[in-house]
Design a protein around this motif. Sequence first.
Motif, PDB file in Angstrom:
ATOM      1  N   ALA A  23       4.623  -0.288 -13.205  1.00 54.30           N
ATOM      2  CA  ALA A  23       5.494  -0.588 -12.063  1.00 54.30           C
ATOM      3  C   ALA A  23       5.181  -1.939 -11.430  1.00 54.30           C
ATOM      4  O   ALA A  23       6.077  -2.615 -10.929  1.00 54.30           O
ATOM      5  N   GLN A  24       3.898  -2.321 -11.428  1.00 53.50           N
ATOM      6  CA  GLN A  24       3.489  -3.490 -10.626  1.00 53.50           C
ATOM      7  C   GLN A  24       2.747  -4.554 -11.420  1.00 53.50           C
ATOM      8  O   GLN A  24       2.184  -5.471 -10.818  1.00 53.50           O
ATOM      9  N   GLN A  25       2.716  -4.413 -12.730  1.00 57.53           N
ATOM     10  CA  GLN A  25       1.953  -5.354 -13.582  1.00 57.53           C
ATOM     11  C   GLN A  25       0.485  -5.426 -13.136  1.00 57.53           C
ATOM     12  O   GLN A  25      -0.069  -4.421 -12.778  1.00 57.53           O
ATOM     13  N   GLY A  26      -0.104  -6.619 -13.091  1.00 54.94           N
ATOM     14  CA  GLY A  26      -1.517  -6.736 -12.748  1.00 54.94           C
ATOM     15  C   GLY A  26      -2.403  -6.481 -13.958  1.00 54.94           C
ATOM     16  O   GLY A  26      -1.931  -6.440 -15.096  1.00 54.94           O
ATOM     17  N   GLU A  77       0.807  -1.223   0.000  1.00 50.47           N
ATOM     18  CA  GLU A  77       0.000   0.000   0.000  1.00 50.47           C
ATOM     19  C   GLU A  77       0.841   1.274   0.000  1.00 50.47           C
ATOM     20  O   GLU A  77       0.622   2.185  -0.809  1.00 50.47           O
ATOM     21  N   GLU A  78       1.818   1.323   0.915  1.00 49.71           N
ATOM     22  CA  GLU A  78       2.606   2.547   1.062  1.00 49.71           C
ATOM     23  C   GLU A  78       3.347   2.887  -0.229  1.00 49.71           C
ATOM     24  O   GLU A  78       3.370   4.033  -0.683  1.00 49.71           O
ATOM     25  N   GLN A  79       3.934   1.846  -0.822  1.00 52.59           N
ATOM     26  CA  GLN A  79       4.693   1.997  -2.056  1.00 52.59           C
ATOM     27  C   GLN A  79       3.788   2.514  -3.188  1.00 52.59           C
ATOM     28  O   GLN A  79       4.170   3.406  -3.959  1.00 52.59           O
ATOM     29  N   ILE A  80       2.597   1.959  -3.272  1.00 53.55           N
ATOM     30  CA  ILE A  80       1.690   2.351  -4.357  1.00 53.55           C
ATOM     31  C   ILE A  80       1.147   3.767  -4.109  1.00 53.55           C
ATOM     32  O   ILE A  80       1.061   4.577  -5.030  1.00 53.55           O
TER      33      ILE A  80
END
Length: 178
Positions: A154-157, A101-104
Amino acid sequence: MKRDFIPGQSVHKFGIGDKQGRVERSEDPFIPKEGMPETAVCPDCHAIYENKRWRIDKEVADKRKKDEGLASVLCPACRKIAGDYAEGIVTLRGTFLWKHEEQIRNLIRHEEAKARGKNPLQRIISMEREGDDLVIRTTEQKLAEHFGRAVHKAQQGELQVSWDQDHARCRVFWEREE
Ligand SMILES: [Zn+2]
């Protein structure tokens, strides 16, 4: 303190779609065509209005306001924030999101700062957890789309970007489990 919210008369006028089916709106109902002084400064975000566009420069804004007595006019982004008028809604979900969460959240804030440096009218109205979703509301459609693409890169998905029929609003969904 809530301000009066006056969306203006031109809200139904939109441009013609291009080949991709995307419609660029021909005008922003929050940018008044008449009654705008030639130069002004926004009392909330210190954006400066000049040559018919808003730009951000707090130091210049403060100095010129003092020296020249610039008119004080709330910019379209601050008006949308005050009126809670979102043109973009980004919904993030999935277990991966809450593990990171924090990173996003930081990624979104960082992308907002970058976008805002180029165009002060691109802002986050709110970023809040709603149930299992993290929902980000933006002043402009393009910013919502940009957030979706940045998180995806950054995180795919899974990413899904859709536009309301009149293209007044962009909705972005991103999801990643694990
Ligand atoms: Zn402003």
